[in-house]
Design an enzyme around this catalytic site. Structure first.
Site, PDB file in Angstrom:
ATOM      1  N   LYS A   1       0.830  -1.205   0.000  1.00  9.16           N
ATOM      2  CA  LYS A   1       0.000   0.000   0.000  1.00  9.16           C
ATOM      3  C   LYS A   1       0.865   1.255   0.000  1.00  9.16           C
ATOM      4  O   LYS A   1       0.555   2.247  -0.688  1.00  9.16           O
ATOM      5  CB  LYS A   1      -0.914  -0.003   1.231  1.00  9.16           C
ATOM      6  CG  LYS A   1      -1.834   1.202   1.338  1.00  9.16           C
ATOM      7  CD  LYS A   1      -2.837   1.265   0.204  1.00  9.16           C
ATOM      8  CE  LYS A   1      -3.801   2.422   0.382  1.00  9.16           C
ATOM      9  NZ  LYS A   1      -4.764   2.540  -0.747  1.00  9.16           N
TER      10      LYS A   1
ATOM     11  N   GLU B   1      13.059  11.451  21.463  1.00 12.42           N
ATOM     12  CA  GLU B   1      11.909  10.821  22.113  1.00 12.42           C
ATOM     13  C   GLU B   1      11.962  10.889  23.630  1.00 12.42           C
ATOM     14  O   GLU B   1      11.113  10.287  24.297  1.00 12.42           O
ATOM     15  CB  GLU B   1      11.823   9.350  21.678  1.00 12.42           C
ATOM     16  CG  GLU B   1      11.888   9.160  20.165  1.00 12.42           C
ATOM     17  CD  GLU B   1      11.645   7.720  19.738  1.00 12.42           C
ATOM     18  OE1 GLU B   1      11.052   6.963  20.527  1.00 12.42           O
ATOM     19  OE2 GLU B   1      12.033   7.371  18.608  1.00 12.42           O
TER      20      GLU B   1
ATOM     21  N   ASP C   1       6.343   9.035  22.868  1.00 17.28           N
ATOM     22  CA  ASP C   1       7.438   8.553  23.708  1.00 17.28           C
ATOM     23  C   ASP C   1       7.939   9.649  24.634  1.00 17.28           C
ATOM     24  O   ASP C   1       8.288   9.386  25.786  1.00 17.28           O
ATOM     25  CB  ASP C   1       8.586   8.046  22.827  1.00 17.28           C
ATOM     26  CG  ASP C   1       8.243   6.760  22.100  1.00 17.28           C
ATOM     27  OD1 ASP C   1       8.480   5.689  22.662  1.00 17.28           O
ATOM     28  OD2 ASP C   1       7.718   6.850  20.982  1.00 17.28           O
TER      29      ASP C   1
ATOM     30  N   ILE D   1       0.841   8.085   9.797  1.00 16.57           N
ATOM     31  CA  ILE D   1       0.694   6.669  10.110  1.00 16.57           C
ATOM     32  C   ILE D   1      -0.492   6.051   9.392  1.00 16.57           C
ATOM     33  O   ILE D   1      -0.745   4.850   9.547  1.00 16.57           O
ATOM     34  CB  ILE D   1       0.539   6.443  11.631  1.00 16.57           C
ATOM     35  CG1 ILE D   1      -0.627   7.270  12.183  1.00 16.57           C
ATOM     36  CG2 ILE D   1       1.845   6.777  12.351  1.00 16.57           C
ATOM     37  CD1 ILE D   1      -0.937   6.991  13.642  1.00 16.57           C
TER      38      ILE D   1
ATOM     39  N   ASP E   1      15.008  42.942   2.523  1.00 16.16           N
ATOM     40  CA  ASP E   1      16.467  42.914   2.638  1.00 16.16           C
ATOM     41  C   ASP E   1      16.927  41.464   2.521  1.00 16.16           C
ATOM     42  O   ASP E   1      16.147  40.595   2.107  1.00 16.16           O
ATOM     43  CB  ASP E   1      16.927  43.575   3.941  1.00 16.16           C
ATOM     44  CG  ASP E   1      16.242  42.965   5.159  1.00 16.16           C
ATOM     45  OD1 ASP E   1      15.524  41.950   4.994  1.00 16.16           O
ATOM     46  OD2 ASP E   1      16.415  43.491   6.278  1.00 16.16           O
TER      47      ASP E   1
END
Length: 382
Positions: free
Chosen positions: A101, A210, A238, A304, A352
Protein backbone atom coordinates in the site's frame (compact mmCIF):
# COMPACT_ATOMS: atom_id res chain seq x y z
CA UNK A 1 36.94 -1.46 8.78
CA UNK A 2 37.40 0.21 12.15
CA UNK A 3 34.21 1.07 14.05
CA UNK A 4 34.34 2.69 17.50
CA UNK A 5 32.71 0.80 20.33
CA UNK A 6 29.28 2.21 21.04
CA UNK A 7 29.34 3.93 24.44
CA UNK A 8 27.16 2.33 27.09
CA UNK A 9 23.50 3.30 26.87
CA UNK A 10 21.51 3.95 30.02
CA UNK A 11 17.78 4.36 30.42
CA UNK A 12 15.85 5.27 33.57
CA UNK A 13 12.53 4.03 34.89
CA UNK A 14 10.74 4.33 38.21
CA UNK A 15 9.24 6.86 40.59
CA UNK A 16 10.53 9.39 43.10
CA UNK A 17 11.22 6.57 45.57
CA UNK A 18 13.56 4.65 43.33
CA UNK A 19 15.17 4.65 39.90
CA UNK A 20 16.13 1.49 38.07
CA UNK A 21 19.04 1.82 35.67
CA UNK A 22 20.17 -0.87 33.32
CA UNK A 23 23.11 -1.13 30.95
CA UNK A 24 23.29 -2.92 27.64
CA UNK A 25 26.14 -5.39 28.11
CA UNK A 26 26.27 -7.43 24.94
CA UNK A 27 27.79 -4.82 22.60
CA UNK A 28 31.34 -6.16 22.78
CA UNK A 29 30.15 -9.68 22.10
CA UNK A 30 27.93 -8.78 19.18
CA UNK A 31 30.46 -6.43 17.62
CA UNK A 32 33.18 -9.10 17.74
CA UNK A 33 30.77 -11.56 16.11
CA UNK A 34 30.36 -9.03 13.31
CA UNK A 35 34.17 -9.10 12.88
CA UNK A 36 34.51 -5.37 13.44
CA UNK A 37 37.61 -3.94 15.12
CA UNK A 38 36.88 -1.72 18.08
CA UNK A 39 39.36 0.57 19.78
CA UNK A 40 38.61 1.37 23.40
CA UNK A 41 37.27 4.92 23.54
CA UNK A 42 35.97 6.65 26.63
CA UNK A 43 32.42 8.05 26.39
CA UNK A 44 33.42 11.66 27.05
CA UNK A 45 36.19 11.48 24.47
CA UNK A 46 33.74 10.30 21.82
CA UNK A 47 31.29 13.08 22.60
CA UNK A 48 34.01 15.72 22.46
CA UNK A 49 35.23 14.46 19.11
CA UNK A 50 31.77 14.44 17.58
CA UNK A 51 30.71 17.97 18.65
CA UNK A 52 31.55 20.60 16.06
CA UNK A 53 30.84 24.16 17.10
CA UNK A 54 30.66 26.56 14.16
CA UNK A 55 32.51 29.80 14.74
CA UNK A 56 31.60 33.29 13.61
CA UNK A 57 34.57 33.29 11.23
CA UNK A 58 33.38 30.06 9.61
CA UNK A 59 29.92 31.57 9.15
CA UNK A 60 31.42 34.68 7.53
CA UNK A 61 33.55 32.57 5.18
CA UNK A 62 30.51 30.52 4.16
CA UNK A 63 28.63 33.75 3.47
CA UNK A 64 31.45 35.02 1.25
CA UNK A 65 31.64 31.70 -0.58
CA UNK A 66 27.92 31.92 -1.38
CA UNK A 67 28.22 35.41 -2.92
CA UNK A 68 28.65 35.86 -6.66
CA UNK A 69 31.02 38.29 -8.33
CA UNK A 70 28.14 40.78 -8.70
CA UNK A 71 27.62 40.85 -4.95
CA UNK A 72 24.30 38.96 -5.09
CA UNK A 73 24.15 36.17 -2.49
CA UNK A 74 23.58 32.78 -4.03
CA UNK A 75 21.23 30.09 -2.78
CA UNK A 76 22.73 28.00 0.02
CA UNK A 77 23.98 24.59 -1.08
CA UNK A 78 22.24 22.87 1.84
CA UNK A 79 18.90 24.14 0.55
CA UNK A 80 19.71 22.99 -3.00
CA UNK A 81 20.62 19.49 -1.78
CA UNK A 82 17.60 19.16 0.47
CA UNK A 83 15.39 16.11 0.04
CA UNK A 84 11.65 16.84 0.25
CA UNK A 85 10.16 15.41 3.42
CA UNK A 86 6.74 16.96 3.81
CA UNK A 87 5.43 13.53 4.79
CA UNK A 88 7.28 10.76 6.60
CA UNK A 89 4.92 7.79 6.24
CA UNK A 90 5.60 4.80 8.49
CA UNK A 91 4.37 1.27 7.85
CA UNK A 92 5.05 -1.93 9.80
CA UNK A 93 7.91 -3.88 8.28
CA UNK A 94 6.31 -7.20 9.17
CA UNK A 95 3.19 -6.82 7.01
CA UNK A 96 3.59 -7.06 3.21
CA UNK A 97 0.11 -5.58 2.67
CA UNK A 98 1.06 -2.30 4.30
CA UNK A 99 4.34 -2.20 2.38
CA UNK A 100 2.49 -2.73 -0.91
CA UNK A 101 0.00 0.00 0.00
CA UNK A 102 2.83 2.40 0.82
CA UNK A 103 4.11 2.10 -2.76
CA UNK A 104 0.94 3.81 -4.06
CA UNK A 105 0.70 6.78 -1.69
CA UNK A 106 3.24 9.17 -3.18
CA UNK A 107 4.61 10.08 0.25
CA UNK A 108 7.84 12.05 0.19
CA UNK A 109 9.45 9.44 2.44
CA UNK A 110 8.32 5.89 3.21
CA UNK A 111 9.65 4.43 6.46
CA UNK A 112 9.72 0.64 6.74
CA UNK A 113 9.47 0.18 10.49
CA UNK A 114 11.44 -2.50 12.34
CA UNK A 115 10.95 -0.94 15.77
CA UNK A 116 7.70 -0.13 17.59
CA UNK A 117 5.48 -1.30 14.74
CA UNK A 118 6.79 -4.86 15.01
CA UNK A 119 6.21 -7.35 17.86
CA UNK A 120 9.33 -8.85 19.43
CA UNK A 121 8.64 -12.34 18.09
CA UNK A 122 8.26 -10.90 14.57
CA UNK A 123 11.53 -8.92 14.51
CA UNK A 124 13.50 -11.42 12.45
CA UNK A 125 10.68 -11.96 9.94
CA UNK A 126 10.24 -8.21 9.55
CA UNK A 127 13.96 -7.72 8.96
CA UNK A 128 13.93 -10.35 6.22
CA UNK A 129 10.85 -8.82 4.56
CA UNK A 130 12.27 -5.30 4.63
CA UNK A 131 15.57 -6.51 3.20
CA UNK A 132 13.77 -8.36 0.42
CA UNK A 133 11.75 -5.21 -0.34
CA UNK A 134 14.91 -3.13 -0.60
CA UNK A 135 16.51 -5.70 -2.90
CA UNK A 136 13.42 -6.16 -5.10
CA UNK A 137 13.70 -3.48 -7.78
CA UNK A 138 10.26 -4.39 -9.10
CA UNK A 139 8.77 -3.08 -5.85
CA UNK A 140 8.63 0.53 -6.98
CA UNK A 141 8.03 3.34 -4.51
CA UNK A 142 8.10 6.01 -7.24
CA UNK A 143 9.85 9.18 -6.13
CA UNK A 144 9.49 8.37 -2.44
CA UNK A 145 12.62 8.32 -0.33
CA UNK A 146 13.02 4.78 1.01
CA UNK A 147 13.90 4.69 4.71
CA UNK A 148 14.18 2.04 7.40
CA UNK A 149 13.57 2.66 11.09
CA UNK A 150 15.85 0.30 12.96
CA UNK A 151 15.50 -0.79 16.56
CA UNK A 152 16.93 1.57 19.16
CA UNK A 153 20.64 1.22 19.87
CA UNK A 154 20.01 0.20 23.47
CA UNK A 155 18.50 -3.06 22.18
CA UNK A 156 22.05 -4.12 21.29
CA UNK A 157 21.87 -7.17 19.03
CA UNK A 158 18.57 -6.18 17.40
CA UNK A 159 19.89 -2.80 16.27
CA UNK A 160 23.18 -4.25 15.04
CA UNK A 161 21.46 -6.97 13.01
CA UNK A 162 19.10 -4.38 11.51
CA UNK A 163 22.04 -2.29 10.32
CA UNK A 164 23.94 -5.28 8.99
CA UNK A 165 20.88 -6.40 7.01
CA UNK A 166 19.74 -3.12 5.40
CA UNK A 167 22.88 -1.02 4.93
CA UNK A 168 24.29 -3.15 2.06
CA UNK A 169 21.04 -2.62 0.08
CA UNK A 170 21.64 -0.09 -2.69
CA UNK A 171 18.03 1.20 -2.66
CA UNK A 172 18.23 2.37 0.94
CA UNK A 173 18.09 6.18 1.16
CA UNK A 174 18.02 6.85 4.89
CA UNK A 175 18.04 5.30 8.34
CA UNK A 176 15.52 6.57 10.89
CA UNK A 177 17.35 6.25 14.20
CA UNK A 178 14.94 6.08 17.16
CA UNK A 179 15.47 7.19 20.75
CA UNK A 180 18.57 9.26 20.05
CA UNK A 181 19.96 10.62 23.30
CA UNK A 182 23.62 11.40 22.59
CA UNK A 183 25.79 12.58 19.71
CA UNK A 184 27.63 9.26 19.95
CA UNK A 185 24.44 7.47 18.81
CA UNK A 186 24.57 9.30 15.49
CA UNK A 187 28.33 8.84 15.22
CA UNK A 188 28.07 5.08 15.69
CA UNK A 189 25.43 4.63 12.96
CA UNK A 190 27.42 6.87 10.64
CA UNK A 191 30.49 4.69 11.15
CA UNK A 192 28.44 1.59 10.40
CA UNK A 193 27.26 3.24 7.18
CA UNK A 194 30.82 3.99 6.15
CA UNK A 195 31.72 0.34 6.71
CA UNK A 196 28.69 -1.46 5.26
CA UNK A 197 27.07 0.81 2.70
CA UNK A 198 28.30 -0.04 -0.82
CA UNK A 199 30.47 2.50 -2.66
CA UNK A 200 30.07 5.03 0.19
CA UNK A 201 26.51 5.81 -0.95
CA UNK A 202 24.64 8.90 0.21
CA UNK A 203 22.60 7.21 2.94
CA UNK A 204 21.40 9.76 5.46
CA UNK A 205 20.36 9.69 9.10
CA UNK A 206 17.03 10.96 10.45
CA UNK A 207 17.31 11.20 14.23
CA UNK A 208 14.20 10.80 16.39
CA UNK A 209 14.11 12.72 19.68
CA UNK A 210 11.91 10.82 22.11
CA UNK A 211 13.07 11.60 25.65
CA UNK A 212 13.99 14.36 28.07
CA UNK A 213 17.67 13.42 27.81
CA UNK A 214 17.51 13.57 24.03
CA UNK A 215 16.03 17.06 24.21
CA UNK A 216 18.67 18.23 26.69
CA UNK A 217 21.44 16.93 24.40
CA UNK A 218 19.81 18.25 21.25
CA UNK A 219 22.55 20.74 20.41
CA UNK A 220 25.29 18.11 20.63
CA UNK A 221 23.20 15.69 18.55
CA UNK A 222 22.44 18.27 15.85
CA UNK A 223 26.08 19.35 15.61
CA UNK A 224 27.37 15.79 15.15
CA UNK A 225 30.16 16.07 12.59
CA UNK A 226 29.14 13.00 10.61
CA UNK A 227 28.05 14.54 7.31
CA UNK A 228 25.05 12.18 7.22
CA UNK A 229 22.61 13.64 9.76
CA UNK A 230 19.85 15.25 7.71
CA UNK A 231 16.76 15.75 9.88
CA UNK A 232 15.38 15.70 13.41
CA UNK A 233 12.04 14.07 14.17
CA UNK A 234 9.93 14.79 17.26
CA UNK A 235 8.32 11.66 18.72
CA UNK A 236 5.60 13.10 20.92
CA UNK A 237 4.13 9.98 22.50
CA UNK A 238 7.44 8.55 23.71
CA UNK A 239 8.44 12.01 24.94
CA UNK A 240 5.21 12.36 26.94
CA UNK A 241 5.68 8.90 28.41
CA UNK A 242 9.23 9.78 29.48
CA UNK A 243 8.07 13.01 31.15
CA UNK A 244 4.83 11.53 32.49
CA UNK A 245 3.14 14.48 30.81
CA UNK A 246 -0.61 14.62 30.25
CA UNK A 247 -1.37 14.48 26.53
CA UNK A 248 -3.96 17.04 25.42
CA UNK A 249 -5.61 17.95 22.10
CA UNK A 250 -4.08 21.43 22.23
CA UNK A 251 -0.56 19.95 22.69
CA UNK A 252 0.47 22.90 24.87
CA UNK A 253 2.47 20.46 27.00
CA UNK A 254 4.69 19.86 23.94
CA UNK A 255 5.17 23.47 22.82
CA UNK A 256 8.55 23.95 24.48
CA UNK A 257 9.99 20.68 23.16
CA UNK A 258 8.71 21.25 19.61
CA UNK A 259 10.02 24.82 19.55
CA UNK A 260 13.39 23.71 20.87
CA UNK A 261 13.69 21.00 18.23
CA UNK A 262 12.81 23.37 15.37
CA UNK A 263 15.22 26.05 16.60
CA UNK A 264 18.10 23.61 16.97
CA UNK A 265 17.42 21.93 13.63
CA UNK A 266 17.38 25.23 11.75
CA UNK A 267 20.51 26.45 13.55
CA UNK A 268 22.43 23.46 12.18
CA UNK A 269 20.84 23.29 8.72
CA UNK A 270 18.64 20.26 9.42
CA UNK A 271 15.02 19.53 8.59
CA UNK A 272 12.50 19.46 11.44
CA UNK A 273 9.77 16.81 11.17
CA UNK A 274 6.75 17.22 13.44
CA UNK A 275 4.93 14.65 15.56
CA UNK A 276 2.31 12.09 14.53
CA UNK A 277 -1.36 13.03 14.75
CA UNK A 278 -2.45 9.83 16.46
CA UNK A 279 -6.20 10.36 15.92
CA UNK A 280 -5.86 9.30 12.29
CA UNK A 281 -9.57 9.59 11.45
CA UNK A 282 -9.68 13.23 12.60
CA UNK A 283 -8.59 14.98 9.41
CA UNK A 284 -9.74 18.41 10.57
CA UNK A 285 -7.63 18.06 13.70
CA UNK A 286 -4.74 16.95 11.50
CA UNK A 287 -5.01 20.07 9.35
CA UNK A 288 -5.08 22.31 12.43
CA UNK A 289 -2.05 20.53 13.88
CA UNK A 290 -0.21 20.86 10.56
CA UNK A 291 -0.91 24.58 10.53
CA UNK A 292 0.44 25.01 14.06
CA UNK A 293 3.50 22.98 13.09
CA UNK A 294 4.16 25.17 10.07
CA UNK A 295 3.82 28.27 12.22
CA UNK A 296 6.50 26.88 14.53
CA UNK A 297 8.82 26.24 11.56
CA UNK A 298 8.50 22.50 10.95
CA UNK A 299 9.21 21.40 7.39
CA UNK A 300 7.15 18.19 7.44
CA UNK A 301 5.13 15.78 9.54
CA UNK A 302 4.97 12.08 10.32
CA UNK A 303 2.04 10.04 9.02
CA UNK A 304 0.69 6.67 10.11
CA UNK A 305 -2.38 6.34 7.88
CA UNK A 306 -2.75 6.69 4.08
CA UNK A 307 -5.47 9.33 4.50
CA UNK A 308 -3.02 11.60 6.30
CA UNK A 309 -0.54 11.95 3.44
CA UNK A 310 -2.46 14.31 1.15
CA UNK A 311 -3.52 16.80 3.89
CA UNK A 312 0.07 16.89 5.14
CA UNK A 313 1.38 17.58 1.63
CA UNK A 314 -1.07 20.46 1.20
CA UNK A 315 -0.17 21.95 4.55
CA UNK A 316 3.59 21.79 4.09
CA UNK A 317 3.70 22.93 0.46
CA UNK A 318 4.02 26.68 -0.22
CA UNK A 319 0.76 28.32 -1.19
CA UNK A 320 0.36 29.98 -4.58
CA UNK A 321 0.24 33.32 -2.80
CA UNK A 322 3.60 32.65 -1.12
CA UNK A 323 5.19 31.44 -4.35
CA UNK A 324 3.95 34.49 -6.23
CA UNK A 325 5.31 36.84 -3.58
CA UNK A 326 8.61 34.96 -3.31
CA UNK A 327 9.18 35.18 -7.07
CA UNK A 328 8.68 38.93 -7.07
CA UNK A 329 10.95 39.30 -4.03
CA UNK A 330 13.79 37.37 -5.68
CA UNK A 331 13.51 39.19 -9.01
CA UNK A 332 13.33 42.67 -7.54
CA UNK A 333 15.97 42.11 -4.87
CA UNK A 334 18.47 40.78 -7.43
CA UNK A 335 17.89 43.78 -9.71
CA UNK A 336 18.23 46.13 -6.73
CA UNK A 337 21.48 44.67 -5.40
CA UNK A 338 22.94 44.58 -8.91
CA UNK A 339 22.55 48.39 -8.91
CA UNK A 340 24.41 48.63 -5.60
CA UNK A 341 21.45 49.02 -3.24
CA UNK A 342 20.83 46.82 -0.23
CA UNK A 343 17.03 46.75 0.04
CA UNK A 344 13.85 47.27 -1.94
CA UNK A 345 10.09 47.30 -1.40
CA UNK A 346 7.66 44.63 -2.62
CA UNK A 347 3.93 44.98 -1.87
CA UNK A 348 4.69 47.56 0.79
CA UNK A 349 7.16 45.28 2.57
CA UNK A 350 10.83 46.18 2.97
CA UNK A 351 12.89 43.38 1.43
CA UNK A 352 16.47 42.91 2.64
CA UNK A 353 18.70 39.85 2.66
CA UNK A 354 16.78 37.81 5.30
CA UNK A 355 13.55 38.21 3.32
CA UNK A 356 15.38 37.33 0.11
CA UNK A 357 16.78 34.18 1.74
CA UNK A 358 13.26 33.22 2.88
CA UNK A 359 11.98 33.69 -0.67
CA UNK A 360 14.69 31.40 -2.06
CA UNK A 361 13.70 28.69 0.39
CA UNK A 362 10.02 29.06 -0.55
CA UNK A 363 10.81 28.62 -4.24
CA UNK A 364 13.06 25.65 -3.59
CA UNK A 365 10.39 24.02 -1.43
CA UNK A 366 7.78 24.69 -4.12
CA UNK A 367 9.96 22.96 -6.70
CA UNK A 368 10.50 20.04 -4.31
CA UNK A 369 6.74 19.83 -3.85
CA UNK A 370 6.27 19.09 -7.54
CA UNK A 371 5.81 22.54 -9.06
CA UNK A 372 7.64 22.80 -12.38
CA UNK A 373 9.70 25.84 -13.46
CA UNK A 374 6.84 26.75 -15.82
CA UNK A 375 4.45 26.72 -12.88
CA UNK A 376 6.75 29.01 -10.94
CA UNK A 377 7.02 31.42 -13.85
CA UNK A 378 3.25 31.36 -14.29
CA UNK A 379 2.81 32.26 -10.62
CA UNK A 380 5.29 35.10 -11.02
CA UNK A 381 3.33 36.55 -13.97
CA UNK A 382 -0.08 36.22 -12.26
Amino acid sequence: PIVPLLPSHYRSYGSQQHTIRYKTRDWLKTMWSAKLVMPRVRRNAVNKMMIAKPSLLQSQLRSLANTSSTGVPQQDSQVLDERPRRSLFSCPGADPRYITKAQTLGADAVVLDLEDGVALEKKEDARMLVTETLQNKEASFGNSELCVRINALDTGRLALEDLQAVLPCDRLDAIVLPKVENASDVAFVSQMMDSLSPDNRDVRIIAAIESALGLLNLREIASSATGRLDALVFASEDYCADLEAIRTDSATELLFARSQLVTTAKAYGLQAIDMVHIQFRDLQGLEEECQRGRELGFTGKQAIHPNQVEPIHRAFSPSKKDVNFANRVVNKYQRTTARGHGACVVDGIVVDFPVYKWALKVLKRAESSGMTPDDLLEEARS
